[in-house]
Design a protein around this motif. Sequence first.
Motif, PDB file in Angstrom:
ATOM      1  N   LEU A  55       0.860  -1.182   0.000  1.00 22.00           N
ATOM      2  CA  LEU A  55       0.000   0.000   0.000  1.00 22.00           C
ATOM      3  C   LEU A  55       0.890   1.223   0.000  1.00 22.00           C
ATOM      4  CD1 LEU A  55      -2.843   1.257   0.207  1.00 22.00           C
ATOM      5  CD2 LEU A  55      -2.563   1.235   2.680  1.00 22.00           C
ATOM      6  N   HIS A  92       1.095  -5.978   2.887  1.00 24.03           N
ATOM      7  CA  HIS A  92      -0.093  -6.715   3.302  1.00 24.03           C
ATOM      8  C   HIS A  92       0.283  -8.124   3.775  1.00 24.03           C
ATOM      9  CE1 HIS A  92      -4.618  -7.535   2.283  1.00 24.03           C
ATOM     10  NE2 HIS A  92      -4.365  -7.560   3.572  1.00 24.03           N
ATOM     11  N   LEU A 299      -0.448  -3.960   7.414  1.00 24.33           N
ATOM     12  CA  LEU A 299      -1.579  -3.088   7.080  1.00 24.33           C
ATOM     13  C   LEU A 299      -2.454  -2.762   8.276  1.00 24.33           C
ATOM     14  CD1 LEU A 299      -2.687  -1.667   4.593  1.00 24.33           C
ATOM     15  CD2 LEU A 299      -4.184  -3.617   4.213  1.00 24.33           C
ATOM     16  N   ILE A 318      -8.375   0.210   5.852  1.00 19.47           N
ATOM     17  CA  ILE A 318      -7.500   0.645   4.771  1.00 19.47           C
ATOM     18  C   ILE A 318      -7.573   2.153   4.603  1.00 19.47           C
ATOM     19  CG2 ILE A 318      -7.192   0.596   2.260  1.00 19.47           C
ATOM     20  CD1 ILE A 318      -7.871  -2.312   2.283  1.00 19.47           C
ATOM     21  N   PHE A 335      -4.788  -0.415  -4.404  1.00 17.99           N
ATOM     22  CA  PHE A 335      -4.387  -1.580  -3.620  1.00 17.99           C
ATOM     23  C   PHE A 335      -5.141  -2.776  -4.145  1.00 17.99           C
ATOM     24  CE2 PHE A 335      -4.521  -4.516  -0.042  1.00 17.99           C
ATOM     25  CZ  PHE A 335      -3.173  -4.562   0.281  1.00 17.99           C
TER      26      PHE A 335
END
Length: 390
Positions: A55, A92, A299, A318, A335
Motif C-alpha cells: 500500500l 499486506h 496493514l 485501509i 491496492f
Amino acid sequence: MNFTKTLLLTIMFLVSVNALALDKKTLEKFSQYDNNSEFVIIYDDVEAILKASVLYMGNSTRQKAKKSKASIGTRFRNKVKALTDLEGNRFHYEAFDTPEKIQLMTNVRKSLESLPSNSPLHFFSKDEQLAYWLNLYNVSLLEQLLLIYPRRNLESLTEKGQLFDQKNLLVDNEKLSLNDIKSIVIHNFGYDPLLIYGFHQGYIASPDIRREPYTGKRVWKILERNANLFINSNRGTFSDGSKTFRVSKLYEQNKAFFKDFDEDLRDHLKKYLNRSYKSKLLATDEIKTNTTNWKIADLYGTERKYGGSVSTSSAALIDAFVAKGPDGIKENVSFTNSGYMNSNITNFSPLKGRFSEAQIQKMKTMMKLQEIRKGTVTITDEEESESQEK
C-alpha cells in the motif's frame, strides 16, 4: 569476572564476528562488472508481488496518530506511537495467511537467488547489479518476516542482528546474509548515503518498501525518491521548534556513511528537506538520533483489535492508511487484493522470465567463450578461440 574468563569471552566474540563477516575473496567475486553491457534483468514476478501487496502512502503530511480507545467489552487498547504510526508504506502481510501464499514469495526469492549461477553477474553493468542486490535483499527480508508473522515488534530481531545476520541465502555457491548483501553493495559503490534508503528493514520507521522493483535504468532515481519520502516524514526527521533536531535512529545505525557524522548528516538532510524543515535544521544546535518505531509495517497491525462485543471490518481500516496530499485530498492510491497474487505470480526459472530470448542466446554464447578462455594458455590462443566461436 576474572581475566581468563574475560579473555575467553572476547575471543568468542571476535570469532563470531569474523564468522559473520564476508571475506575479501567473496567481496571481490561479486565486484566484477561490465558497464558496456546491454543485458537487462526482468523483474515481472517481483513487480507482480509488490503491486499486489504494498500500500503506497505517498508524501507524508506529518500528521500524528490519535490515541486508541478500548473497544466495547474490553479494557485493552493498542499502544500508539503518535509521531510515526501513520507513516510509511505498508505491506499486506495479513494476505499471506497460508503456506501456499508464502511459497509465492519463496519462489521469487529462489529465482533471484539462483540467477548468478546461470547468468554470471560480471556480464552486467554496476547499476544492473545494484538493482539485483536490492531486489534480492528486500524480497528475502519480506520472506523472512512472513515466516514469523504475526510478530509485531521487530526491535530485538533488528538490534541483536538475528534477522539480518542469518546466512539464509546461497548465491553463486556463497552463503550470504542480508547484511552480507549490504556489505557487497558498499564494497561496490562506497558509502553513498542514498544506498541506505534501498534497504527496507521491515518496521514502520525504516525506508519504504516500494510498489515497484529496482531496475538498472531507474535504481538511482528510486533511491532519490525513497530518500525524499523518508527525510520529509516524521520517521526521518522531526522538530518541535526547540534547539534539538530529531532524526531516525537509522542514521546512527548507518554512521559509517557519514565520515563527520553531525556535519555530513546535516549536509545530506539539507539536500532533501523541504524549505520549512530545512530552516528548522539550520536553527538547531544538536541532532539526536532517537526516532524509532519497531512495529512491523503491516496493514492492520497498528489497529489490532482485542475482541469485545462489537467487531468492525478490517477492510474499512485501509482508509486510515490512504495517502493524502497537503490539502487533505486523497491521492490516487491503488491496492489489489490477495486474489491477484494467486493468479499472477508464477514460479519463474532463473533464465526464463528474467531475460528476453535474444539476451539468453547472447549470454549462452558469452558463457561458452568464458569456458574456452578458462582453458587457454596464451593470449593468442584466447583470441583464436574467440574468433572461431564468432
